[in-house]
Design an enzyme around this catalytic site. Structure first.
Site, PDB file in Angstrom:
ATOM      1  N   GLU A 149       0.852  -1.191   0.000  1.00  0.00           N
ATOM      2  CA  GLU A 149       0.000   0.000   0.000  1.00  0.00           C
ATOM      3  C   GLU A 149       0.890   1.244   0.000  1.00  0.00           C
ATOM      4  O   GLU A 149       2.023   1.193   0.490  1.00  0.00           O
ATOM      5  CB  GLU A 149      -0.933   0.014   1.215  1.00  0.00           C
ATOM      6  CG  GLU A 149      -0.238   0.040   2.556  1.00  0.00           C
ATOM      7  CD  GLU A 149      -1.241   0.078   3.707  1.00  0.00           C
ATOM      8  OE1 GLU A 149      -2.357   0.565   3.488  1.00  0.00           O
ATOM      9  OE2 GLU A 149      -0.898  -0.382   4.795  1.00  0.00           O
ATOM     10  N   LYS A 151       2.591   4.823   0.974  1.00  0.00           N
ATOM     11  CA  LYS A 151       2.869   5.504   2.243  1.00  0.00           C
ATOM     12  C   LYS A 151       1.981   6.741   2.332  1.00  0.00           C
ATOM     13  O   LYS A 151       1.898   7.525   1.388  1.00  0.00           O
ATOM     14  CB  LYS A 151       4.342   5.912   2.312  1.00  0.00           C
ATOM     15  CG  LYS A 151       4.713   6.579   3.631  1.00  0.00           C
ATOM     16  CD  LYS A 151       6.171   7.002   3.623  1.00  0.00           C
ATOM     17  CE  LYS A 151       6.562   7.619   4.958  1.00  0.00           C
ATOM     18  NZ  LYS A 151       5.753   8.810   5.307  1.00  0.00           N
ATOM     19  N   LEU A 152       1.313   6.899   3.455  1.00  0.00           N
ATOM     20  CA  LEU A 152       0.427   8.041   3.644  1.00  0.00           C
ATOM     21  C   LEU A 152       1.240   9.297   3.944  1.00  0.00           C
ATOM     22  O   LEU A 152       2.171   9.269   4.750  1.00  0.00           O
ATOM     23  CB  LEU A 152      -0.542   7.763   4.798  1.00  0.00           C
ATOM     24  CG  LEU A 152      -1.499   6.590   4.580  1.00  0.00           C
ATOM     25  CD1 LEU A 152      -2.307   6.321   5.842  1.00  0.00           C
ATOM     26  CD2 LEU A 152      -2.429   6.868   3.410  1.00  0.00           C
ATOM     27  N   ARG A 156       2.196  10.879  11.876  1.00  0.00           N
ATOM     28  CA  ARG A 156       1.915   9.758  12.776  1.00  0.00           C
ATOM     29  C   ARG A 156       1.213  10.303  14.017  1.00  0.00           C
ATOM     30  O   ARG A 156       1.626  11.304  14.602  1.00  0.00           O
ATOM     31  CB  ARG A 156       3.220   9.063  13.158  1.00  0.00           C
ATOM     32  CG  ARG A 156       3.053   7.711  13.834  1.00  0.00           C
ATOM     33  CD  ARG A 156       2.434   6.686  12.879  1.00  0.00           C
ATOM     34  NE  ARG A 156       2.414   5.365  13.481  1.00  0.00           N
ATOM     35  CZ  ARG A 156       3.372   4.456  13.317  1.00  0.00           C
ATOM     36  NH1 ARG A 156       4.436   4.746  12.574  1.00  0.00           N
ATOM     37  NH2 ARG A 156       3.273   3.268  13.865  1.00  0.00           N
ATOM     38  N   GLU A 213      -2.254   7.276  11.367  1.00  0.00           N
ATOM     39  CA  GLU A 213      -1.725   8.423  10.624  1.00  0.00           C
ATOM     40  C   GLU A 213      -2.836   9.452  10.438  1.00  0.00           C
ATOM     41  O   GLU A 213      -3.949   9.120  10.008  1.00  0.00           O
ATOM     42  CB  GLU A 213      -1.214   7.969   9.249  1.00  0.00           C
ATOM     43  CG  GLU A 213      -0.465   9.033   8.483  1.00  0.00           C
ATOM     44  CD  GLU A 213       1.036   8.961   8.725  1.00  0.00           C
ATOM     45  OE1 GLU A 213       1.776   9.736   8.097  1.00  0.00           O
ATOM     46  OE2 GLU A 213       1.472   8.133   9.543  1.00  0.00           O
ATOM     47  N   PHE A 254      -3.820   2.220  12.210  1.00  0.00           N
ATOM     48  CA  PHE A 254      -2.902   1.117  11.930  1.00  0.00           C
ATOM     49  C   PHE A 254      -3.098  -0.035  12.909  1.00  0.00           C
ATOM     50  O   PHE A 254      -3.038  -1.194  12.541  1.00  0.00           O
ATOM     51  CB  PHE A 254      -1.439   1.583  12.047  1.00  0.00           C
ATOM     52  CG  PHE A 254      -1.028   2.613  11.029  1.00  0.00           C
ATOM     53  CD1 PHE A 254      -1.705   2.758   9.822  1.00  0.00           C
ATOM     54  CD2 PHE A 254       0.046   3.451  11.274  1.00  0.00           C
ATOM     55  CE1 PHE A 254      -1.314   3.696   8.891  1.00  0.00           C
ATOM     56  CE2 PHE A 254       0.441   4.407  10.336  1.00  0.00           C
ATOM     57  CZ  PHE A 254      -0.243   4.523   9.149  1.00  0.00           C
TER      58      PHE A 254
END
Length: 268
Positions: A149, A151-152, A156, A213, A254
């Site tokens: 997937e 990375k956003l 964090r 996130e 997450f």
């Protein structure tokens, strides 16, 4: 910044108008830093009151203290190990130096170490971070089928919630609190009212800590926006109609690390 301040403050010995400082003590700095963590709109005045008494060199170190980046060339863990070999591990789940010192002032700590290595409600922890690795090695390690997937592009964040008090608190990965932005209760901030409105937590959830996130979601294009737009969006008060038309904060979860009074760190 240091060199600019030094010139602006007239600290050059050859400058006839050099500013003379009365000096400031560590106690003064500690007291005002404590006030900065609990004060609201008067933070700016407190900060100016502190820096007005400081030289450019003192302001440089104050900035590093606030940013939690002293640049000493010594890893934090090495310094903490001088307190106790287990101090770094406990600091990772407490992020409170004062609490770590108090724990190891108790000679019986070896008998309750596991208790101190667990996440607590409303106490920020250091989340596990991803490591950069070559794709070839990642494929080798994972061996079987796996998912990838993107990375956003956010920040964090961890969310702490207690149903009994109705309190929400948000912390960054460095332990900085952003509750004032996202909302402490169901009537405050840019995100908490939305969570409360959607009844995101089931009735059986009495307390919970989520690791994830914080990003900005744009409903019109159905995409997450770049990190640079996060603080602007987070600073806007929640408006139900805005969530359908304008970018707004979105918390992507997450992991669940604490549930109804129990730390889940030891679970897979």
């Amino acid at each position: 910044m240091f060199e600019v301040l030094k010139k602006r403050l007239g600290e050059d010995d050859s400058n006839p108008k050099r500013i003379k400082y009365d000096g400031i003590t560590l106690k003064d700095v500690n007291n005002i830093l404590d006030q900065l963590t609990i004060s609201g709109d008067d933070r700016k005045d407190l900060f100016l009151k502190l820096t007005a008494k400081m030289t450019s060199n003192e302001q440089k170190w104050l900035t590093r203290i606030i940013l939690k980046c002293l640049r000493l060339g010594i890893p934090d863990g090495q310094v903490l190990k001088l307190i106790h070999p287990d101090a770094p591990a406990i600091f990772d789940v407490r992020m409170n130096l004062s609490e770590v010192v108090k724990i190891f002032s108790n000679n019986q700590v070896e008998y309750c170490r596991e208790e101190h290595l667990q996440v607590k409600l409303f106490s920020p922890f250091k989340p596990m971070l991803a490591e950069r690795e070559k794709l070839e090695k990642s494929v080798e390690i994972l061996s079987g089928p796996f998912y990838i997937e993107p990375k956003l592009d956010g920040e964090r964040c961890q969310l702490h919630y207690c149903r009994t008090t109705g309190i929400f608190r948000y912390f960054s990965r460095n332990g900085t609190e952003y509750t004032y932005l996202y909302g402490r209760t169901a009537t405050e901030g840019s995100l908490t009212p939305k969570i409360a409105e959607e009844k995101a937590f089931a009735a059986e959830v009495s307390s919970i800590v989520l690791d994830g996130e914080m990003v900005v979601y744009d409903p019109l294009i159905d995409k997450f926006l770049p990190f640079g737009s996060l603080k602007t969006s987070a600073g806007a008060r929640y408006d139900p109609s805005r969530c359908e038309e304008e970018p707004h904060p979105c918390f992507v979860i997450f992991d669940i690390v604490f549930w109804n009074g129990q730390s889940l760190l030891n679970l897979s």
